[in-house]
Design a protein around this motif. Structure first.
Motif, PDB file in Angstrom:
ATOM      1  N   ASN A  54     -10.792 -14.099 -34.122  1.00 19.12           N
ATOM      2  CA  ASN A  54     -10.441 -13.629 -32.786  1.00 19.12           C
ATOM      3  C   ASN A  54      -9.688 -12.304 -32.915  1.00 19.12           C
ATOM      4  O   ASN A  54      -8.638 -12.273 -33.570  1.00 19.12           O
ATOM      5  CB  ASN A  54      -9.550 -14.677 -32.108  1.00 19.12           C
TER       6      ASN A  54
ATOM      7  N   THR B 112     -11.755 -22.444 -34.371  1.00 15.21           N
ATOM      8  CA  THR B 112     -11.650 -22.623 -32.918  1.00 15.21           C
ATOM      9  C   THR B 112     -12.841 -22.026 -32.183  1.00 15.21           C
ATOM     10  O   THR B 112     -13.377 -22.626 -31.249  1.00 15.21           O
ATOM     11  CB  THR B 112     -10.347 -21.985 -32.406  1.00 15.21           C
TER      12      THR B 112
ATOM     13  N   SER C 150      -7.563 -24.768 -31.906  1.00 17.37           N
ATOM     14  CA  SER C 150      -6.822 -24.786 -30.652  1.00 17.37           C
ATOM     15  C   SER C 150      -7.676 -25.555 -29.660  1.00 17.37           C
ATOM     16  O   SER C 150      -8.722 -25.067 -29.214  1.00 17.37           O
ATOM     17  CB  SER C 150      -6.556 -23.365 -30.142  1.00 17.37           C
TER      18      SER C 150
ATOM     19  N   LYS D 119      -8.734 -24.223 -26.085  1.00 20.23           N
ATOM     20  CA  LYS D 119      -9.870 -23.333 -25.850  1.00 20.23           C
ATOM     21  C   LYS D 119     -11.095 -24.150 -25.424  1.00 20.23           C
ATOM     22  O   LYS D 119     -11.022 -24.921 -24.481  1.00 20.23           O
ATOM     23  CB  LYS D 119     -10.116 -22.499 -27.100  1.00 20.23           C
TER      24      LYS D 119
ATOM     25  N   ASN E 116      -6.671 -16.144 -22.042  1.00 20.89           N
ATOM     26  CA  ASN E 116      -7.223 -17.362 -22.617  1.00 20.89           C
ATOM     27  C   ASN E 116      -8.704 -17.175 -22.902  1.00 20.89           C
ATOM     28  O   ASN E 116      -9.327 -16.215 -22.452  1.00 20.89           O
ATOM     29  CB  ASN E 116      -7.006 -18.544 -21.674  1.00 20.89           C
ATOM     30  N   LEU E 117      -9.277 -18.112 -23.634  1.00 20.71           N
ATOM     31  CA  LEU E 117     -10.700 -18.038 -23.954  1.00 20.71           C
ATOM     32  C   LEU E 117     -11.277 -19.441 -24.064  1.00 20.71           C
ATOM     33  O   LEU E 117     -10.548 -20.427 -24.165  1.00 20.71           O
ATOM     34  CB  LEU E 117     -10.930 -17.243 -25.246  1.00 20.71           C
ATOM     35  N   GLY E 118     -12.605 -19.515 -24.005  1.00 24.73           N
ATOM     36  CA  GLY E 118     -13.285 -20.792 -24.146  1.00 24.73           C
ATOM     37  C   GLY E 118     -13.311 -21.621 -22.885  1.00 24.73           C
ATOM     38  O   GLY E 118     -13.726 -22.780 -22.922  1.00 24.73           O
ATOM     39  N   GLN E 119     -12.877 -21.059 -21.760  1.00 28.80           N
ATOM     40  CA  GLN E 119     -12.819 -21.809 -20.520  1.00 28.80           C
ATOM     41  C   GLN E 119     -14.168 -21.761 -19.784  1.00 28.80           C
ATOM     42  O   GLN E 119     -15.016 -20.929 -20.090  1.00 28.80           O
ATOM     43  CB  GLN E 119     -11.738 -21.233 -19.609  1.00 28.80           C
TER      44      GLN E 119
ATOM     45  N   SER F 103     -14.668 -13.623 -22.901  1.00 34.10           N
ATOM     46  CA  SER F 103     -14.981 -15.019 -23.157  1.00 34.10           C
ATOM     47  C   SER F 103     -15.934 -15.458 -22.057  1.00 34.10           C
ATOM     48  O   SER F 103     -15.574 -15.468 -20.875  1.00 34.10           O
ATOM     49  CB  SER F 103     -13.715 -15.876 -23.140  1.00 34.10           C
TER      50      SER F 103
END
Length: 436
Positions: free
Chosen positions: A165, A192, A212, A215, A369-372, A402
């Motif tokens: 990242n 992650t 994490s 994520k 944030n990321l992965g949402q 993301s």
């Protein structure tokens, strides 16, 4: 998919909870005992029980079992997991036990510099400056020789993010794992961004994996969490036998119990709900991310795109080899490469242009944030990596995206209008936020 849906909560377990189809949320801090002897035996580990929430909780245990099953899928070893309050807590707990001065006065670690900003801070500041640990950053994470020449008898572990990242670089895990085995130290991988849906480092030879769960595993964005997953019976020099036998269990019984970085059972419960759809969600997000990356790479006003699914990416060959949608192969079906939901790009015009593009985005959320499930955008140099600005290889004009579950056409349209300047800046932040 089946492992994520079922976990360790089967028909027999459901029968003990009035037939509930979902894991119950034990929102309690302590366990009642029928007698002093039952209390003694449970606290001593001689009978099943959880005693006190800092030592364990049934709902948290269901999540640990599920994460271990996902990361340990197709791994020829016994695997267990410990879940934590955050991803950074997982990174700290996965690394700190190896730095004990009891097994050597001047420990050092060898790590890839392509790491999340807070990870760099933990290694350089908390371990290096505050505790005297030697931190040896490799110059080229793809060079096994570069890693090897930095290892000596006081090296405690090798550490890398794969993919990283925000530049989404992979490392070549199998030769690094072989190098770690020869040195009898663990190889720790933060996976992650791949998630177990696309890559399982333990199957490639790594010893310990961190995630994490905030994520992609917890894509609703309702809870924070982290996880440490480790194979059993590690061959480690100068480490306690209990640690090497079951590292995740050792964390639960010792460091986590003593230091208190335990996950709330409510957060575990919401993460269990999110993680059930991990494979299908990451599949859809990754497919859209590839479309977005290819589109950006074809624009003349974009200087560079960072995405391992593009042949131009430096670690594309590793991504093609290691990143596969789990169980996508089968009778009459070929396995499917998927390259994750995170990408970055640099618009022409440098830092001012990057700020302007970020401000003009309408559909992407400006968030760190990321992965949402909701697509987000940030500039790492002023967000996730601000604390190490100037020392970080991340370009200051890089925008990190993301990609969530919105339609890819809508995301591309938003990026196009932001890049051409045809849009208007997003709404101003509330006055209270600006004051902060």
């Amino acid at each position: 998919m089946t492992l994520a849906v079922r976990g360790s909560y089967d028909h027999e377990e459901a029968a003990r909870h009035l037939g509930s189809l979902s894991e119950p949320a034990y929102l309690a801090t302590a366990q009642h005992f029928g007698s002093a002897e039952t209390m003694r035996a449970t606290a001593a580990g001689e009978r099943e029980g959880w005693v006190y929430a800092r030592r364990g909780n049934p709902t948290v245990g269901y999540l640990e079992d599920t994460v271990a099953a996902l990361e340990g899928y197709q791994v020829d070893a016994e695997v267990s997991a410990a879940v934590t309050t955050t991803g950074m807590a997982a990174i700290t707990l996965a690394t700190m036990p190896f730095l004990s001065s009891a097994v050597g006065a001047r420990p050092n670690i060898v790590a890839s510099p392509a790491c999340y900003g807070s990870t760099v801070m933990v290694f350089d500041k908390r371990y290096g400056e505050e505790r005297g640990v030697g931190v040896r950053w490799v110059e080229d994470p793809l060079s096994v020789a570069d890693w090897e020449r930095r290892i000596d008898e006081d090296t405690r572990f090798l550490y890398a993010e794969s993919p990283s990242n925000p530049t989404v670089q992979l490392v070549d895990i199998p030769p690094l794992a072989a190098l770690a085995r020869r040195a009898r130290i663990p190889l720790i991988i933060d996976a992650t961004l791949a998630t177990p849906a696309l890559m399982r480092p333990l199957a490639l030879g790594a010893d310990i994996v961190v995630h994490s769960l905030t994520k992609a595993a917890g894509a609703s964005g309702r809870s924070m969490g982290g996880a440490v997953i480790a194979r059993h019976d590690l061959d480690l020099r100068r480490q306690p036998a209990e640690l090497a036998a079951d590292f995740a269990g050792y964390l639960r019984r010792g460091p986590m119990r003593d230091m208190g970085s335990v996950l709330s059972p409510f957060n575990a419960w919401t993460l269990l709900a999110d993680i059930r759809e991990l494979r299908s969600r990451v599949d859809a997000m990754s497919a859209s991310a590839l479309r977005v990356a290819e589109h950006l790479a074809g624009r003349g006003d974009v200087v560079e795109v960072f995405y391992p699914g593009l042949p131009s990416h430096r670690t594309h060959h590793l991504a093609r080899r290691d990143m596969w949608l789990v169980d996508s192969d089968g009778p009459g079906r070929e396995a499917v490469n998927r390259f994750g939901f995170l990408l970055g790009f640099r618009p022409a015009g440098g830092v001012p242009a990057a700020h302007g593009v970020l401000d003009r985005l309408r559909l992407f959320w400006r968030a760190n944030n990321l992965g949402q499930v909701k697509s987000t955008a940030t500039i790492p140099a002023i967000g996730t990596h601000q604390q190490i600005a100037g020392d970080d290889p991340v370009p200051p004009d890089m925008i990190r995206l993301s990609v969530g579950l919105e339609h890819a056409d809508d995301l591309i349209e938003d990026l196009d209008q932001a890049l051409t300047g045809s849009g208007v800046p997003g709404p101003a932040e509330p006055a209270a936020d600006r004051a902060e």
